[in-house]
Design a protein around this motif. Structure first.
Motif, PDB file in Angstrom:
ATOM      1  N   ASN A   1      73.102 -29.733 116.821  1.00 46.46           N
ATOM      2  CA  ASN A   1      72.684 -28.945 115.655  1.00 46.46           C
ATOM      3  C   ASN A   1      73.873 -28.918 115.311  1.00 46.46           C
TER       4      ASN A   1
ATOM      5  N   ASN B   1      81.229 -31.150 108.084  1.00 45.46           N
ATOM      6  CA  ASN B   1      81.437 -31.537 106.458  1.00 45.46           C
ATOM      7  C   ASN B   1      82.506 -32.351 106.811  1.00 45.46           C
TER       8      ASN B   1
ATOM      9  N   ASN C   1      78.570 -35.965 114.360  1.00 41.11           N
ATOM     10  CA  ASN C   1      77.449 -35.760 114.007  1.00 41.11           C
ATOM     11  C   ASN C   1      76.554 -36.859 113.806  1.00 41.11           C
TER      12      ASN C   1
ATOM     13  N   CYS D   1      70.019 -32.819 110.550  1.00 46.06           N
ATOM     14  CA  CYS D   1      70.392 -33.805 109.930  1.00 46.06           C
ATOM     15  C   CYS D   1      70.329 -33.120 108.323  1.00 46.06           C
ATOM     16  N   THR D   2      70.423 -33.440 107.030  1.00 51.46           N
ATOM     17  CA  THR D   2      70.037 -32.838 106.056  1.00 51.46           C
ATOM     18  C   THR D   2      69.229 -33.954 105.097  1.00 51.46           C
ATOM     19  N   GLU D   3      69.228 -32.719 103.102  1.00 52.90           N
ATOM     20  CA  GLU D   3      68.140 -33.633 103.068  1.00 52.90           C
ATOM     21  C   GLU D   3      68.991 -34.560 101.587  1.00 52.90           C
TER      22      GLU D   3
ATOM     23  N   TYR E   1      79.998 -37.308 105.578  1.00 54.75           N
ATOM     24  CA  TYR E   1      79.252 -36.233 105.695  1.00 54.75           C
ATOM     25  C   TYR E   1      77.781 -36.742 105.095  1.00 54.75           C
ATOM     26  N   GLY E   2      77.243 -36.668 103.931  1.00 48.56           N
ATOM     27  CA  GLY E   2      75.737 -37.246 103.728  1.00 48.56           C
ATOM     28  C   GLY E   2      76.038 -39.055 104.359  1.00 48.56           C
TER      29      GLY E   2
ATOM     30  N   LYS F   1      75.136 -38.770 108.105  1.00 45.31           N
ATOM     31  CA  LYS F   1      74.130 -37.647 108.639  1.00 45.31           C
ATOM     32  C   LYS F   1      72.737 -39.169 108.243  1.00 45.31           C
TER      33      LYS F   1
ATOM     34  N   SER G   1      65.416 -31.750 107.899  1.00 40.84           N
ATOM     35  CA  SER G   1      67.322 -32.040 107.344  1.00 40.84           C
ATOM     36  C   SER G   1      66.512 -30.796 106.087  1.00 40.84           C
TER      37      SER G   1
ATOM     38  N   ALA H   1      78.402 -23.703 104.468  1.00 46.80           N
ATOM     39  CA  ALA H   1      77.682 -24.409 103.238  1.00 46.80           C
ATOM     40  C   ALA H   1      78.766 -22.964 102.259  1.00 46.80           C
TER      41      ALA H   1
ATOM     42  N   ASP I   1      64.147 -27.837 102.188  1.00 47.11           N
ATOM     43  CA  ASP I   1      65.103 -27.575 101.473  1.00 47.11           C
ATOM     44  C   ASP I   1      64.661 -26.642  99.638  1.00 47.11           C
TER      45      ASP I   1
END
Length: 266
Positions: free
Chosen positions: A88, A92, A113, A140-142, A154-155, A158, A182, A191, A240
């Motif tokens: 986790n 970012n 990451n 991860c992340t959407e 960051y994107g 991920k 994600s 965030a 999400d």
């Protein structure tokens, strides 16, 4: 009472486990019957989290390979096994256009990451999971599948983690299942700059009408790590609030990306 998730007697290791999503995941794992070891950089935060969870903790940076090896050994010494790993911990930075990105900060983002989840998986695989099996869940992340303003590093990192998840799932099967969760926009300190200026407007742009809570992600992680998902590997579970179906709603909906264009992080 036996946990419905089949985690009684299991041991979980959670990175970035002292606040936000990581702490929520660790708590949910404990409630599902697991014992936990958490890690983060702040020794006081690690101590408080471990005490609150009834588990153990070891402070250190996941960017340090020596810490990841020590963390694995520490968990095995404390509990005699490690069945679940939740990667986790994340950063970012750098925030802003990629043309202005500092190469050193960019590399640090990928170290934390992407490289750290791989190194920890290697440590746990060699020390326990290769012979005993287990489950790895990467956070991860959407945003890993689309672009957004100012969060390119960051994107991109991920997106690499998303592919790493699938690659490891193929290489470590059948002994170890490797999946990812994600999240969309979640109420965390990391965030905060996205939602704190006008949370109502941001939430209104999501089909389910609110931003996420860390517990929303934690429940998904526990399910993927448990025997309830025993025939699932290489999957990415998106949590999400419906971000990906948002285009079907009114074109005037206030989106997270619009918010990012208007506000700099604090």
């Amino acid at each position: 009472m036996t946990s419905p998730y089949g985690l009684d007697g299991r041991v979980a290791l959670v990175t970035g486990g002292t606040r936000g999503i990581g702490l929520a995941v660790a708590g949910a794992l404990v409630r599902a019957g697991a014992r936990v070891c958490v890690t983060a950089r702040d020794p006081d935060g690690v101590r408080r989290a471990a005490e609150g969870l009834g588990g153990v903790g070891l402070a250190g940076s996941v960017a340090d390979p020596a810490h990841l090896l020590a963390l694995t050994e520490f968990t095995l010494d404390a509990f005699g096994r490690v069945d679940i790993v939740v990667n986790n911990a994340a950063t970012n930075l750098p925030y802003g256009p990629l043309m202005n990105a500092d190469p050193d900060v960019w590399r640090e983002t990928f170290t934390v990451n992407v490289e750290a989840p791989l190194r920890l998986a290697q440590c746990v695989w060699r020390a326990w999971m290769r012979d005993h099996g287990g489950s790895v869940v990467n956070i991860c992340t959407e945003g890993a599948t689309h672009v957004g303003p100012n969060i390119g590093a960051y994107g991109t990192s991920k997106a690499a983690l998303l592919h790493l998840t699938r690659q490891l799932a193929g290489e470590l099967a059948p002994q170890v299942r490797v999946n990812s969760v994600s999240p969309g926009l979640v109420r965390t300190e990391m965030a905060r700059f996205v939602w704190e200026h006008d949370e109502d407007a941001v939430a209104a742009g999501l089909p389910l009408g609110r931003i996420g809570e860390p517990e929303d992600v934690a429940r998904a992680v526990v399910w993927l790590a448990s025997d309830a998902a025993e025939w699932i590997t290489g999957a990415d579970l998106v949590v999400d609030g419906g971000t990906r179906v948002r285009p079907a709603r009114a074109a005037t909906a206030y989106t997270v990306h619009e918010h990012l264009r208007r506000h700099e992080p604090t």
